[in-house]
Enzyme design. Structure first.
Site, PDB file in Angstrom:
ATOM      1  CG  ASP A  11      -1.983   1.440  -8.125  1.00 35.78           C
ATOM      2  OD1 ASP A  11      -1.844   2.600  -7.670  1.00 35.78           O
ATOM      3  OD2 ASP A  11      -1.447   0.435  -7.615  1.00 35.78           O
ATOM      4  CG  ASP A  15       4.728  -1.128  -5.291  1.00 31.17           C
ATOM      5  OD1 ASP A  15       4.370  -0.367  -6.190  1.00 31.17           O
ATOM      6  OD2 ASP A  15       4.262  -1.051  -4.145  1.00 31.17           O
ATOM      7  CG  ASP A  16       0.757  -1.857  -8.160  1.00 37.03           C
ATOM      8  OD1 ASP A  16       1.450  -0.848  -7.958  1.00 37.03           O
ATOM      9  OD2 ASP A  16      -0.349  -2.054  -7.625  1.00 37.03           O
ATOM     10  CG  ASN A  40       1.119   3.605  -8.210  1.00 38.84           C
ATOM     11  OD1 ASN A  40       1.243   4.228  -7.155  1.00 38.84           O
ATOM     12  ND2 ASN A  40       1.211   2.293  -8.275  1.00 38.84           N
ATOM     13  CB  THR A 125      -1.425  -3.965  -4.749  1.00 39.49           C
ATOM     14  OG1 THR A 125      -1.661  -4.034  -6.180  1.00 39.49           O
ATOM     15  CG2 THR A 125      -1.271  -5.354  -4.184  1.00 39.49           C
ATOM     16  CG  ASN A 159       3.288   6.394   1.358  1.00 35.92           C
ATOM     17  OD1 ASN A 159       2.110   6.736   1.457  1.00 35.92           O
ATOM     18  ND2 ASN A 159       3.672   5.306   0.700  1.00 35.92           N
ATOM     19  CD  GLU A 165      -0.858   3.239   1.384  1.00 33.40           C
ATOM     20  OE1 GLU A 165      -2.074   3.162   1.628  1.00 33.40           O
ATOM     21  OE2 GLU A 165      -0.387   3.087   0.248  1.00 33.40           O
ATOM     22  CG  PHE A 166      -0.632   6.707  -3.164  1.00 36.49           C
ATOM     23  CD1 PHE A 166      -1.072   5.688  -3.990  1.00 36.49           C
ATOM     24  CD2 PHE A 166      -0.770   8.024  -3.587  1.00 36.49           C
ATOM     25  CE1 PHE A 166      -1.615   5.969  -5.243  1.00 36.49           C
ATOM     26  CE2 PHE A 166      -1.313   8.313  -4.832  1.00 36.49           C
ATOM     27  CZ  PHE A 166      -1.748   7.284  -5.664  1.00 36.49           C
ATOM     28  CG  ASN A 167      -2.463   1.784  -2.369  1.00 40.11           C
ATOM     29  OD1 ASN A 167      -2.267   2.385  -3.417  1.00 40.11           O
ATOM     30  ND2 ASN A 167      -1.836   0.670  -2.059  1.00 40.11           N
ATOM     31  CG  HIS A 238       5.265  -0.127  -0.614  1.00 40.86           C
ATOM     32  ND1 HIS A 238       5.618   0.189   0.683  1.00 40.86           N
ATOM     33  CD2 HIS A 238       5.756   0.872  -1.374  1.00 40.86           C
ATOM     34  CE1 HIS A 238       6.277   1.335   0.702  1.00 40.86           C
ATOM     35  NE2 HIS A 238       6.388   1.764  -0.535  1.00 40.86           N
ATOM     36  CG  ASP A 239       1.691  -2.822  -4.379  1.00 40.78           C
ATOM     37  OD1 ASP A 239       1.650  -2.189  -5.443  1.00 40.78           O
ATOM     38  OD2 ASP A 239       1.288  -2.352  -3.299  1.00 40.78           O
TER      39      ASP A 239
HETATM   40  O1  RIB Z   1       2.029   3.417  -0.518  1.00 45.16           O
HETATM   41  C1  RIB Z   1       2.461   2.394  -1.380  1.00 45.16           C
HETATM   42  C2  RIB Z   1       1.379   1.996  -2.310  1.00 45.16           C
HETATM   43  O2  RIB Z   1       1.035   3.092  -3.133  1.00 45.16           O
HETATM   44  C3  RIB Z   1       1.792   0.883  -3.286  1.00 45.16           C
HETATM   45  O3  RIB Z   1       0.664   0.132  -3.615  1.00 45.16           O
HETATM   46  C4  RIB Z   1       2.289   1.630  -4.479  1.00 45.16           C
HETATM   47  O4  RIB Z   1       2.133   0.881  -5.687  1.00 45.16           O
HETATM   48  C5  RIB Z   1       1.350   2.809  -4.485  1.00 45.16           C
HETATM   49  O5  RIB Z   1       0.165   2.411  -5.152  1.00 45.16           O
HETATM   50 CA    CA Z   2       0.065  -0.223  -5.962  1.00 43.42          CA
END
Ligand code: RIB
Ligand code: CA
Length: 312
Positions: A11, A15-16, A40, A125, A159, A165-167, A238-239
């Site tokens: 996405d 970082d992707d 994202n 990711t 986060n 965590e977001f994903n 992260h990714d």
């Molecule tokens: O929490 C970090 C993840 O969430 C990463 O993949 C970042 O790109 C967001 O998608």
């Molecule tokens: Ca991502």
């Protein structure tokens, strides 16, 4: 040894984008397909970003297919406050000329894995919506994937919320399906990825990559910090860790665990509940990173591209 084939579901996302760059430049990897998911930022933006990165970096022959624009069972969340409204921070890349592939991401995932069982590594990711949809339609992908690595989850704090965590938080129902599919999920979570920060010293080395560094890598790695990577002390990437795991698992100390996903908690929805003592693990969880080795690997791979980057 032949390069490892990978399909990256993503996405983009700051970082992707760095993960796509490594997937394309690591000579031990062959990026065979890219699929996009809403996360994202909206699917239209993550797909546009993937298409632009494809042409900017020159992997035009790799198919990019758009996937799910919303989670399985709840309203879409985004992280535009982290990645910028368009998803790549302050970066503006040239408009893509080539269109996305004319099939859905789920079909591209299934077709790619079916065509050569046991040889394509699947990496996710972003939110796991496309992966869950593919498993629903064709459960055998859990056998066909050579391995399955995600950036997502955490065995301490989140986060998106203190717990999640977001994903995972973005689509917990999808994550629940993914962790219950019978394959081993390599869960590269926040506890690992927050060890790999783009500190001022790393940003200084990124600048040595020539135009690839100054035009792309540095802006992607310093959107939340000062231009030198300070204040705060370094942005997370992260990714990038999930892609690095495929060719350099030796840089990661990992532990087997049983991972369950909370889908109903008032304060804990999206939490990955990680049991390192379970006799029936469904995941492998990297817990420690050789940080110096990680950056040597990543910057070394990028140096190979910077030497032949079309804008070098
Ligand atoms: O929490 C970090 C993840 O969430 C990463 O993949 C970042 O790109 C967001 O998608
Ligand atoms: Ca991502």
């Amino acid at each position: 040894m032949a390069p490892k084939k990978i399909l990256l579901d993503c996405d983009p996302g700051l970082d992707d984008a760095l993960a796509l760059l490594l997937a394309h430049t690591d000579e031990n990897l062959e990026l065979v397909a890219v699929t996009t998911v809403g996360g994202n930022v909206a699917l239209s933006s993550t797909t546009r970003n993937a298409l632009q990165l494809r042409e900017y970096l020159g992997f035009d022959s790799v198919p990019v297919a758009a996937g799910a624009d919303a989670p399985l069972a709840r309203p879409a969340e985004n992280a535009a406050h982290v990645h910028g409204e368009e998803g790549l921070g302050s970066l503006t890349l040239p408009a893509a000329v080539l269109p996305p592939a004319d099939l859905h991401a789920v079909d591209l995932i299934i077709d790619t894995l079916r065509a050569s069982p046991g040889t394509v590594h699947l990496i996710a990711t972003g939110p796991l919506t496309n992966i869950a949809l593919a498993l629903r339609r064709e459960p055998a992908i859990a056998k066909w994937a050579a391995s399955f690595v995600i950036m997502g989850g955490s065995f301490t704090r989140g986060n998106a919320t203190p717990a999640a965590e977001f994903n995972i938080y973005a689509d917990p129902e999808a994550a629940e399906i993914v962790f219950a599919a019978g394959w081993q999920v390599v869960m590269v979570g926040l506890d690992l990825t927050l060890q790999a920060m783009a500190t001022p010293e790393i940003v200084r080395r990124m600048h040595l990559l020539g135009p690839l560094g100054t035009e792309l890598v540095v802006p992607l790695s310093t959107f939340w910090t000062n231009p030198d990577g300070s204040e705060p002390h370094g942005q997370a990437v992260h990714d990038l860790c999930a892609v690095a795991y495929i060719t350099r698992p030796d840089l990661f100390r990992s532990r087997p665990a049983a991972v369950e996903v909370e889908t109903h908690g008032r304060f804990t929805v999206g939490m990955t509940v990680v049991d390192f003592e379970s006799p029936e693990p469904n995941a492998l969880v990297p817990v420690d990173l050789d940080v110096d080795g990680f950056w040597e690997h990543v910057l070394g791979a990028w140096e190979t591209l910077s030497s032949r980057h079309p804008r070098a």
